[in-house]
Design an enzyme around this catalytic site. Sequence first.
Site, short mmCIF file in Angstrom:
data_model
loop_
_atom_site.label_atom_id
_atom_site.label_comp_id
_atom_site.label_asym_id
_atom_site.label_seq_id
_atom_site.Cartn_x
_atom_site.Cartn_y
_atom_site.Cartn_z
N CYS A 1 0.84 -1.21 0.00
CA CYS A 1 0.00 0.00 0.00
C CYS A 1 0.87 1.25 0.00
O CYS A 1 1.57 1.54 0.98
CB CYS A 1 -0.91 -0.03 1.22
SG CYS A 1 -1.71 1.53 1.60
N CYS B 1 0.01 3.92 2.70
CA CYS B 1 0.41 3.48 4.04
C CYS B 1 1.83 3.94 4.36
O CYS B 1 2.14 4.24 5.52
CB CYS B 1 0.34 1.95 4.14
SG CYS B 1 -1.31 1.26 3.91
#
Length: 306
Positions: free
Chosen positions: A53, A56
Amino acid sequence: MIPAPKPTAPAHGSGPLQGSEWIVEADASNFERGVLARSLTVPVLLDFWATWCGPCKTLGPELEKRAREGQGRFLLAKIDIDRNPELAQAFRVQAVPTVLAISEGRLVDGFQGALPASEIDAFLDRVAPSGALPSGTDAAVARARELAASGELEQAIGLLRELLRDAPAHNAARLVLAEILIDAKRPQDARLVLDKLEDDPASAEQVKSLRAKLDFAAAAGDRAELEATLRANPADLAARIQLAKALVAAKEYGPGLEHLLDVVRADAGAQRGEAKKTMLEVFAMLGLEDKLANEYRFKLSLELFS
């Protein structure tokens, strides 16, 4: 509870987190005591993330920085959804990053996506006001939880008893002490601790839950023997109910509830009634906001009213 998969990758593409007691790697094995229980004394942020991700990698370091600088303003619990799908499912995480705030065991707020710094700070002001740092006694309770989570139950019990001698009105510490005494297989001591909380309305639900755990522990049979009985005769519904109780006593709530639901599906008589009653007791013990309990409440209602 289903055991968490073995970790295979570090958080946010970095090595293991060090240098702050306010950032933890959370999984199914340590979530109840290492994360949820700590929310009784300090706000907890659940950071659901994944190695693949991109956002993230932006949000994670921002949260970690604020956790380190806050020194107890909040606890940051990082949860890799690929290694902990059961936690992601329990909290109905649909995308990453997702951040959820828990206070006093309850979900209070959350957001999805990588927010700019100003919005992160505004979120923290709502869920973890900067003036709400833990007291010395609260920090001691957090330390006791850490000791218990690492298996040092007697040291944790000693620390909490010492704290309560100096601060006898610290009921959060008393609740944690009772739970650790249950885990240490000292039910009589746990009951004595809970008796001192009977006149505290704010602790009533947690006291009820802990007393239910004591009851399950007292009623639990020999798990290995019960499993052998069921292998030999899968239709032995009485043994299935007893195995379910043993699993619940061991905090393996999902498998325990599944066994009880199997009995509800298979029997129309007294054993169905006992299985239903036991499921309701587990639901009460886990609380109204527990995801697993709500999942099995729905499953039970389908069986009862279909």
